[in-house]
Design a protein around this motif. Structure first.
Motif, mmCIF file in Angstrom:
data_model
loop_
_atom_site.group_PDB
_atom_site.id
_atom_site.type_symbol
_atom_site.label_atom_id
_atom_site.label_comp_id
_atom_site.label_asym_id
_atom_site.label_seq_id
_atom_site.Cartn_x
_atom_site.Cartn_y
_atom_site.Cartn_z
ATOM 1 N N ARG A 19 -34.058 9.604 7.480
ATOM 2 C CA ARG A 19 -34.884 10.374 8.105
ATOM 3 C C ARG A 19 -35.673 11.137 6.928
ATOM 4 N NH1 ARG A 19 -30.431 11.605 11.474
ATOM 5 N NH2 ARG A 19 -29.421 12.932 10.028
ATOM 6 N N LEU A 20 -34.998 11.316 5.770
ATOM 7 C CA LEU A 20 -35.871 12.126 4.776
ATOM 8 C C LEU A 20 -36.903 10.965 4.207
ATOM 9 C CD1 LEU A 20 -33.024 13.745 2.463
ATOM 10 C CD2 LEU A 20 -35.099 14.794 3.875
ATOM 11 N N GLU A 21 -36.628 9.633 4.101
ATOM 12 C CA GLU A 21 -37.731 8.799 3.664
ATOM 13 C C GLU A 21 -38.827 8.578 4.504
ATOM 14 O OE1 GLU A 21 -34.818 5.784 1.009
ATOM 15 O OE2 GLU A 21 -34.857 5.274 3.265
ATOM 16 N N ARG A 22 -38.543 8.658 5.862
ATOM 17 C CA ARG A 22 -39.644 8.579 7.043
ATOM 18 C C ARG A 22 -40.665 9.949 6.697
ATOM 19 N NH1 ARG A 22 -35.355 6.379 9.521
ATOM 20 N NH2 ARG A 22 -34.454 8.306 10.553
ATOM 21 N N VAL A 23 -39.954 11.058 6.583
ATOM 22 C CA VAL A 23 -40.572 12.205 6.008
ATOM 23 C C VAL A 23 -41.489 12.086 4.954
ATOM 24 C CG1 VAL A 23 -40.711 14.807 5.441
ATOM 25 C CG2 VAL A 23 -39.162 14.009 7.239
ATOM 26 N N LEU A 24 -40.998 11.527 3.900
ATOM 27 C CA LEU A 24 -41.664 11.257 2.774
ATOM 28 C C LEU A 24 -42.943 10.387 2.750
ATOM 29 C CD1 LEU A 24 -38.943 10.854 -0.186
ATOM 30 C CD2 LEU A 24 -40.771 12.841 0.262
ATOM 31 N N ALA A 25 -42.604 9.278 3.788
ATOM 32 C CA ALA A 25 -43.616 8.275 3.937
ATOM 33 C C ALA A 25 -44.953 8.671 4.704
ATOM 34 C CB ALA A 25 -43.202 6.992 4.980
ATOM 35 N N ALA A 26 -44.671 9.917 5.686
ATOM 36 C CA ALA A 26 -45.489 10.295 6.622
ATOM 37 C C ALA A 26 -46.304 11.360 5.477
ATOM 38 C CB ALA A 26 -44.989 11.319 7.624
ATOM 39 N N MET A 27 -45.512 12.117 4.737
ATOM 40 C CA MET A 27 -45.985 12.975 3.738
ATOM 41 C C MET A 27 -47.372 12.304 2.856
ATOM 42 S SD MET A 27 -43.304 15.667 2.795
ATOM 43 C CE MET A 27 -43.776 16.080 1.289
#
Length: 67
Positions: A19-27
């Motif tokens: 989940r955190l990696e997906r947030v980072l990718a979007a950011m």
């Protein structure tokens, strides 16, 4: 300090990292490079901490292959 003690906790931690990696990718796609560095620091630290806990639980030592 998070200490993984079961497979269920391991899987939960792996899901959190995803989940955190997906947030980072979007950011990363939305922010300017300078802003991304600033905003991502806490997320990256959290991912690193959870990966160390996973490595500890699995017995993985940094720089060593698992037999």
């Amino acid at each position: 300090n998070l200490m993984i003690k079961s497979r269920e906790e391991l899987e939960h931690t792996q899901e959190q990292i995803g989940r955190l990696e997906r947030v980072l990718a979007a950011m990363k796609e939305e922010e300017l490079p300078e802003d991304y560095r600033l905003l991502s620091e806490g997320y990256i630290d959290q991912i690193r901490r959870m990966r160390r806990e996973i490595d500890s639980y699995l017995g993985v030592m940094e720089g060593e292959a698992v037999a």
